[in-house]
Design a protein around this motif. Structure first.
Motif, short mmCIF file in Angstrom:
data_model
loop_
_atom_site.label_atom_id
_atom_site.label_comp_id
_atom_site.label_asym_id
_atom_site.label_seq_id
_atom_site.Cartn_x
_atom_site.Cartn_y
_atom_site.Cartn_z
N GLY A 33 0.85 -1.17 0.00
CA GLY A 33 0.00 0.00 0.00
C GLY A 33 0.89 1.23 0.00
O GLY A 33 1.94 1.24 0.66
N CYS A 50 -3.73 7.92 -0.41
CA CYS A 50 -3.17 6.58 -0.34
C CYS A 50 -3.88 5.70 -1.35
O CYS A 50 -4.99 6.01 -1.79
N ARG A 52 -4.43 1.40 -2.20
CA ARG A 52 -4.23 0.02 -1.77
C ARG A 52 -3.51 -0.80 -2.85
O ARG A 52 -3.36 -0.34 -3.99
N SER A 101 1.45 -4.42 2.94
CA SER A 101 0.11 -4.79 3.40
C SER A 101 -0.81 -4.93 2.21
O SER A 101 -0.80 -4.07 1.32
N HIS A 103 -4.04 -4.95 2.65
CA HIS A 103 -5.34 -4.45 3.09
C HIS A 103 -5.38 -2.95 3.38
O HIS A 103 -6.40 -2.32 3.21
N HIS A 104 -4.25 -2.42 3.81
CA HIS A 104 -4.27 -1.04 4.27
C HIS A 104 -4.15 -0.03 3.14
O HIS A 104 -3.46 -0.26 2.15
N CYS A 105 -4.84 1.07 3.32
CA CYS A 105 -4.60 2.28 2.53
C CYS A 105 -3.92 3.22 3.52
O CYS A 105 -4.59 3.80 4.38
N PRO A 106 -2.60 3.33 3.46
CA PRO A 106 -1.85 3.96 4.55
C PRO A 106 -1.85 5.48 4.48
O PRO A 106 -0.96 6.10 3.87
N LEU A 111 2.51 4.77 10.56
CA LEU A 111 2.51 3.33 10.36
C LEU A 111 3.94 2.84 10.13
O LEU A 111 4.85 3.62 9.90
#
Length: 126
Positions: A33, A50, A52, A101, A103-106, A111
């Motif tokens: 991400g 961000c 994904r 990751s 799954h994450h949209c950072p 993070l």
């Protein structure tokens, strides 16, 4: 050596556009991400956009919604930030960062990013 490198910053008049690029070398961005951040003098680093993995979802800071767009080009191993209708308050050093990751949209700069770019200056001024 694995690294991220931003490019595309510069001086632009209010209302103008810039496209920033975040290019990866030594690793594939497809598993990461990507977050875009900016830091103005005397201010904390903040997330602006961000994306994904696989471009499956994006998020934006409220103040840039409708003006900024982030996208991926897997063939070029690069993520872009298109910035339109730029305002003086968008002036800052812009960074990209990669989070391992699926799954994450950072959007938070706090993070555990694997890679950070060196930053590129964006100045919006007449």
């Amino acid at each position: 050596q694995s690294q991220l490198a931003e490019s595309g910053g510069g001086l632009v008049q209010p209302g103008g556009s810039l496209r920033l690029a975040c290019a990866a070398s030594g690793f594939s961005l497809d598993e990461y991400g990507i977050g875009w951040f900016r830091q103005a003098p005397g201010k904390e680093r903040e997330g602006v956009a961000c994306i994904r993995v696989n471009g499956d979802g994006t998020e934006y800071k409220d103040s840039v919604k409708g003006r900024f767009t982030t996208s991926r080009d897997s063939f070029k191993n690069t993520v872009y930030l298109q910035m339109n209708s730029l305002k003086p308050e968008d002036t800052a050093v812009y960074f990209c960062a990669a989070l391992l990751s699926f799954h994450h949209c950072p959007l938070s700069p706090y993070l555990d990013f694997t890679y950070w770019g060196q930053g590129t200056q964006v100045t919006v001024s007449s």
